[in-house]
Write a protein that holds these residues in place. Structure first.
Motif: not given
Ligand code: SF4
Length: 391
Positions: A93-120
């Motif tokens: 993980w070398n200062d990525p130009a883009e860091a994508t996470v796939e998500a499926n509706p039904g497995t995410v909520n606002a809290g989880k998505l916010k945490a994923l943003r915070e992770i990077g």
């Protein structure tokens, strides 16, 4: 150092899903308990660590990062956080130009998505597929149209500016009108990227058996063509330009990670079924979750040098590399820069494939402008036939 001499992207695979979709033949499995998921995360981190001790290629600064699946968001925030820390600690993980996470509706909520943003993660890709509940049911998807729209809203609120939605055409009981309705609804969400795929009936999947047994009917060829033709038109009018056979983006918002694949640049990949590519070699991990977990525990530097059955290595000869580079590159609307191909492989494509290229030009499937060869929209429609020229 040239781009093709470094890993330009890093992929991490999560093989778990809440439910197996009826058309899916990816290495993804439903029904594994939490205990196995945790052991998988530990095994994955071990693979990441051991492989960092002897990298086949250096990792480029800003190499893109992509967490795909399966459904990465089936994992807990802590588990995803642990994988990311390991990647950082090991230099993947070398200062990525883009860091994508796939998500499926039904497995995410606002809290989880916010945490994923915070992770990077700064980009998310949502498997929407359709906004008609009847069609989602026919695909065996776990979410509803309402959940999909809700997930997009929540991703925005969590701070994801770059959001992709996967859409599908050719779904059982889909009509041109229902597809248009799905597109209209998704366009109201103002996303910067849409991937629009046609359903591919993979052999051995439940859907394929249902279609073969006459229990389910797919839209006929004319309907499918009308959906295909409409996609490019409708999305272009909304400002999303086609830049690859199935991908559309607001200019500047293209998927940098997927461009690494289409430019035939090296990438490292970790996890079950994951496939790494060095430019001359392709290494594919076992698709068996339990075997992967057991094998990973035994992974050591010396084991990395041998083909232990934990992965398979395919050596790519030069002809194969050139053929693959052309096929991948022609998927993009920008086409292939033949000068770059010459620099990389020392081959003049117009000379070596002159006859084949002339046939594509005569059939109006491709056009050549200076040193750029690209498919026409007609060529894109019949991509596979055009690609045969380079096989
Ligand atoms: S969510 Fe994606 S990976 Fe999982 S079963 Fe469905 S299509 Fe396959």
């Amino acid at each position: 150092m040239e781009r093709w001499e470094q890993f330009q992207g890093v992929y991490v695979h999560t093989p778990f899903c809440l439910q197996k979709c009826l058309y899916c033949d990816f290495p993804s499995y439903a029904g594994f308990p939490e205990e196995v998921r945790q052991r998988y995360v530990d095994a994955l981190c071990r693979e990441i660590e051991v492989r960092s001790l002897q990298r086949e290629l250096p990792v480029a600064e800003n190499a893109t990062m992509y967490f795909g699946g399966g459904t990465p968001t089936v994992l807990t925030v802590e588990q995803i956080g642990k994988i990311v820390s390991t990647l950082k600690h090991c230099g993947w993980w070398n200062d990525p130009a883009e860091a994508t996470v796939e998500a499926n509706p039904g497995t995410v909520n606002a809290g989880k998505l916010k945490a994923l943003r915070e992770i990077g993660f700064d980009r998310t890709s949502l498997g929407v597929q359709s906004l008609q509940n009847k069609e989602l049911l026919a695909l065996g998807r776990v979410h509803t149209a309402e959940q999909a729209l809700y997930a997009i809203e929540e991703a925005k609120q969590a701070g994801f500016r770059r959001i992709n939605a996967d859409l599908m055409s050719g779904i059982p009981c889909q009509t041109v009108e229902s597809f248009r309705d799905t597109m209209d609804k998704i366009l109201q969400m103002n996303l910067s990227h849409i991937s629009a795929y046609s359903l591919i009936l993979e052999e051995g999947t439940p859907l394929e058996r249902m279609v073969r047994g006459g229990k389910v009917q797919l839209p006929d060829e004319e309907v499918s063509y009308n959906m295909y033709a409409m996609t490019t038109d409708v999305l272009a009018k909304a400002g999303l330009q086609r830049y690859e056979i199935s991908n559309y983006a607001v200019p500047g918002e293209e998927s940098l990670h997927n461009i690494v694949y289409w430019h035939y640049e090296p990438y490292a990949a970790f996890g079950v079924g994951a496939c790494s590519f060095t430019g001359t070699e392709r290494r594919t991990n076992t698709a068996d979750v339990l075997r992967y977990i057991q094998g990973s525990a035994k992974l050591s530097l010396s084991a990395l040098k041998t083909d232990s059955g934990q992965w398979q290595t395919e050596h790519l000869d030069r002809k194969t590399q050139i053929s693959e580079a052309m096929i991948m590159g022609l998927r993009m609307t920008d086409g292939v820069n033949l000068q770059k191909i010459q620099q990389r492989f020392g081959i003049d494509i117009l000379e070596s494939y002159g006859k084949e290229i002339q046939t594509l030009l005569d059939r109006k499937m491709a056009e050549c402008e200076g040193r750029t060869l690209r498919l026409t929209s007609y060529g894109m429609r019949y991509g596979n036939r055009a690609f045969e020229a380079f096989i």
